[in-house]
Design a protein around this motif. Structure first.
Motif, PDB file in Angstrom:
ATOM      1  N   SER A 179       0.967  -1.087  -0.025  1.00 51.19           N
ATOM      2  CA  SER A 179       0.040  -0.001  -0.062  1.00 51.19           C
ATOM      3  C   SER A 179       0.836   1.250  -0.054  1.00 51.19           C
ATOM      4  O   SER A 179       0.393   2.274  -0.528  1.00 51.19           O
ATOM      5  CB  SER A 179      -0.824  -0.026   1.115  1.00 51.19           C
ATOM      6  OG  SER A 179      -0.165   0.161   2.600  1.00 51.19           O
ATOM      7  N   GLY A 180       1.965   1.252   0.413  1.00 52.74           N
ATOM      8  CA  GLY A 180       2.870   2.603   0.762  1.00 52.74           C
ATOM      9  C   GLY A 180       2.239   3.333   1.964  1.00 52.74           C
ATOM     10  O   GLY A 180       3.304   3.373   2.864  1.00 52.74           O
TER      11      GLY A 180
ATOM     12  N   LYS B  94      -5.257  -2.517   3.660  1.00 46.74           N
ATOM     13  CA  LYS B  94      -4.812  -3.513   2.874  1.00 46.74           C
ATOM     14  C   LYS B  94      -4.633  -4.950   3.706  1.00 46.74           C
ATOM     15  O   LYS B  94      -4.817  -5.945   3.048  1.00 46.74           O
ATOM     16  CB  LYS B  94      -3.056  -3.102   2.999  1.00 46.74           C
ATOM     17  CG  LYS B  94      -2.106  -4.072   2.620  1.00 46.74           C
ATOM     18  CD  LYS B  94      -0.582  -3.568   2.687  1.00 46.74           C
ATOM     19  CE  LYS B  94      -0.214  -3.125   4.048  1.00 46.74           C
ATOM     20  NZ  LYS B  94      -0.708  -4.202   5.052  1.00 46.74           N
TER      21      LYS B  94
ATOM     22  N   LEU C  52      -1.657  -3.263  -5.573  1.00 42.62           N
ATOM     23  CA  LEU C  52      -1.356  -2.053  -4.943  1.00 42.62           C
ATOM     24  C   LEU C  52      -2.856  -1.552  -4.369  1.00 42.62           C
ATOM     25  O   LEU C  52      -3.702  -1.455  -5.292  1.00 42.62           O
ATOM     26  CB  LEU C  52      -0.843  -0.965  -5.784  1.00 42.62           C
ATOM     27  CG  LEU C  52       0.763  -0.886  -5.687  1.00 42.62           C
ATOM     28  CD1 LEU C  52       1.146   0.380  -6.697  1.00 42.62           C
ATOM     29  CD2 LEU C  52       1.347  -0.539  -4.458  1.00 42.62           C
TER      30      LEU C  52
ATOM     31  N   THR D  11      -4.851   1.212  -2.834  1.00 43.44           N
ATOM     32  CA  THR D  11      -4.774   2.942  -2.457  1.00 43.44           C
ATOM     33  C   THR D  11      -6.454   3.438  -2.087  1.00 43.44           C
ATOM     34  O   THR D  11      -7.167   2.415  -2.292  1.00 43.44           O
ATOM     35  CB  THR D  11      -4.115   3.803  -3.398  1.00 43.44           C
ATOM     36  OG1 THR D  11      -3.933   4.987  -3.184  1.00 43.44           O
ATOM     37  CG2 THR D  11      -5.129   3.513  -4.780  1.00 43.44           C
TER      38      THR D  11
ATOM     39  N   ALA E 181       1.669   4.975  -2.670  1.00 41.25           N
ATOM     40  CA  ALA E 181       1.556   3.780  -3.641  1.00 41.25           C
ATOM     41  C   ALA E 181       2.350   3.984  -4.921  1.00 41.25           C
ATOM     42  O   ALA E 181       3.217   3.065  -5.312  1.00 41.25           O
ATOM     43  CB  ALA E 181      -0.008   3.453  -4.209  1.00 41.25           C
TER      44      ALA E 181
ATOM     45  N   VAL F 240       6.007   3.253  -4.098  1.00 39.93           N
ATOM     46  CA  VAL F 240       6.179   1.783  -4.181  1.00 39.93           C
ATOM     47  C   VAL F 240       6.695   1.295  -5.285  1.00 39.93           C
ATOM     48  O   VAL F 240       7.685   0.508  -5.506  1.00 39.93           O
ATOM     49  CB  VAL F 240       4.956   0.945  -3.501  1.00 39.93           C
ATOM     50  CG1 VAL F 240       5.525  -0.623  -3.577  1.00 39.93           C
ATOM     51  CG2 VAL F 240       5.143   1.294  -1.890  1.00 39.93           C
ATOM     52  N   VAL F 241       5.932   1.587  -6.396  1.00 41.87           N
ATOM     53  CA  VAL F 241       6.337   1.253  -7.782  1.00 41.87           C
ATOM     54  C   VAL F 241       7.609   1.670  -8.285  1.00 41.87           C
ATOM     55  O   VAL F 241       8.321   1.083  -8.659  1.00 41.87           O
ATOM     56  CB  VAL F 241       5.148   1.418  -8.769  1.00 41.87           C
ATOM     57  CG1 VAL F 241       5.290   0.725 -10.077  1.00 41.87           C
ATOM     58  CG2 VAL F 241       3.894   0.888  -8.240  1.00 41.87           C
TER      59      VAL F 241
ATOM     60  N   PRO G 137       1.818  -3.386 -11.595  1.00 38.24           N
ATOM     61  CA  PRO G 137       1.065  -3.706 -10.541  1.00 38.24           C
ATOM     62  C   PRO G 137      -0.379  -3.796 -11.017  1.00 38.24           C
ATOM     63  O   PRO G 137      -0.902  -3.048 -11.744  1.00 38.24           O
ATOM     64  CB  PRO G 137       1.037  -2.672  -9.440  1.00 38.24           C
ATOM     65  CG  PRO G 137       1.610  -1.459 -10.287  1.00 38.24           C
ATOM     66  CD  PRO G 137       2.358  -2.029 -11.587  1.00 38.24           C
TER      67      PRO G 137
ATOM     68  N   VAL H 241      -4.234  -2.653  -9.478  1.00 39.24           N
ATOM     69  CA  VAL H 241      -4.488  -1.537  -8.505  1.00 39.24           C
ATOM     70  C   VAL H 241      -6.005  -1.683  -8.026  1.00 39.24           C
ATOM     71  O   VAL H 241      -6.588  -2.008  -8.846  1.00 39.24           O
ATOM     72  CB  VAL H 241      -4.191  -0.080  -9.080  1.00 39.24           C
ATOM     73  CG1 VAL H 241      -4.571   1.019  -8.269  1.00 39.24           C
ATOM     74  CG2 VAL H 241      -2.925   0.116  -9.726  1.00 39.24           C
TER      75      VAL H 241
END
Length: 268
Positions: free
Chosen positions: A26-27, A33, A163, A165, A175, A178-179, A191, A193
Motif C-alpha cells: 500500500s505504501g 490492506k 497495490l 490505495t 503507492a 512503491v512502484v 501492478p 491496483v
C-alpha cells in the motif's frame, strides 16, 4: 489401502504447478490492506482455490487479530530458527478445502521485535515460501505499509503485485513511491491496483485513471485495474467483531466488490 487413506494422501499431494504469489502492498497505512488480504484469501478459497495468507508485517503484525484466531506458531519462530516455515501454518475457518477456509502464517502480534529483521532472514522466508507454493493455488503476502527494504524484498519475491490505495492524495503518492522504487531496483513490475473505500465503482475507476496517468507519464508504463471497493460501514463492524465480513454480513457490498476483483485476477 482403503479409500479413506487414498483421499487423505491425495489431499496432501502438491499441485502440478506452483501457486502464484500475490504481494499486497500500500505504501501508506490505513488504506485497508490487511483487511483486503484476508478478504482475497477467503474469496479465492470460495472460488475453489487452496490459499495461504502470510503476514509479512514483521514489526506490527495483525492479521490474526483481525481474524480472531490464536496461532500456536508465527513468523517470529521461523526467523529465530525455532521452526521451518511449513510448521508455522495455522488453519483458518477449517483450512483449505472448507467453504472459505485457508491457511495462515501469522506475524508476531503486538511486537516491534522483528521490525529490524535482516534482509538475509527475509530472503530465507522467501525461500521457504517458494517451497510451499506447490501445495497451494494462491499465496497472498500481506506486506507492511511503507517502502522499507524488507517490504520491497518481499514484493520482489512475488509473481504479482497488488497495490491498495484510496482517493486520498497521500495514499496515491505513497503507492506510486512503491512502484517507482521497485522499478529503480530493476523489477519491471506492472501492478494490479485496487481502489478501496471509494464512493462508488465509477469514482474508484477515476482514481485509478489518475494514478495510471502518472505512472505512464513518469515511469513509462500503465498499471492494471483490478477493481474498486465501495465504502461499506459493515467493514469496520466486522473488524471490531474479529469476524470475516462475508460471515458477519454475507450480503455486504464490499465483499461483492472483492468477488469481482478475484474474478478479474483469476481471468488474467
Amino acid at each position: 489401502m482403503s479409500g479413506a487413506n487414498v483421499a487423505i494422501t491425495e489431499s496432501q499431494l502438491p499441485r502440478t504447478r506452483a501457486a502464484p504469489i500475490f504481494a499486497v502492498a500500500s505504501g501508506k497505512g490505513g488504506v485497508g490492506k490487511t483487511w483486503l488480504s484476508t478478504m482475497l484469501s477467503i474469496a479465492f478459497a470460495r472460488a475453489g482455490q487452496r490459499s495461504l495468507l502470510v503476514d509479512c508485517d514483521l514489526g506490527l503484525a495483525n492479521v490474526d487479530v483481525q481474524l480472531g484466531v490464536r496461532p500456536t506458531a508465527d513468523v517470529h519462530s521461523v526467523v529465530r530458527g525455532f521452526l521451518e516455515l511449513d510448521s508455522a501454518v495455522t488453519p483458518v475457518m477449517g483450512g483449505p478445502g472448507r467453504n472459505g477456509g485457508f491457511d495462515l502464517i501469522a506475524g508476531h502480534s503486538g511486537s516491534g521485535a522483528l521490525g529490524a529483521v535482516k534482509l538475509e532472514e527475509v530472503g530465507r522466508i522467501c525461500t521457504g515460501l517458494t517451497k510451499l507454493t506447490p501445495h497451494y493455488d494462491r499465496v497472498i503476502l500481506d506486506l507492511a505499509a511503507g517502502i522499507d527494504p524488507t517490504v520491497l524484498r518481499f514484493a520482489r519475491a512475488a509473481d504479482k503485485l497488488i497495490l491498495v490505495t484510496t482517493e486520498e492524495p497521500t495514499a496515491l503518492t505513497d503507492a506510486y513511491a512503491v512502484v517507482k522504487l521497485l522499478r529503480l531496483q530493476g523489477t519491471q513490475v506492472v501492478p494490479w491496483v485496487i481502489v478501496n473505500m471509494s464512493e462508488n465503482r465509477v469514482k474508484g475507476r477515476k482514481v485509478f485513471d489518475q494514478f495510471s496517468l502518472a505512472c505512464n507519464e513518469y515511469l513509462g508504463f500503465k498499471p492494471k485495474f483490478a477493481g474498486a471497493i465501495t465504502r461499506d460501514p459493515r467493514v469496520p463492524d466486522s473488524i471490531r467483531a474479529q469476524t470475516p465480513l462475508p460471515i458477519r454480513h454475507p450480503q455486504s457490498q464490499a465483499y461483492e466488490d472483492v468477488i469481482r476483483i478475484v474474478e478479474t485476477l483469476n481471468a488474467n
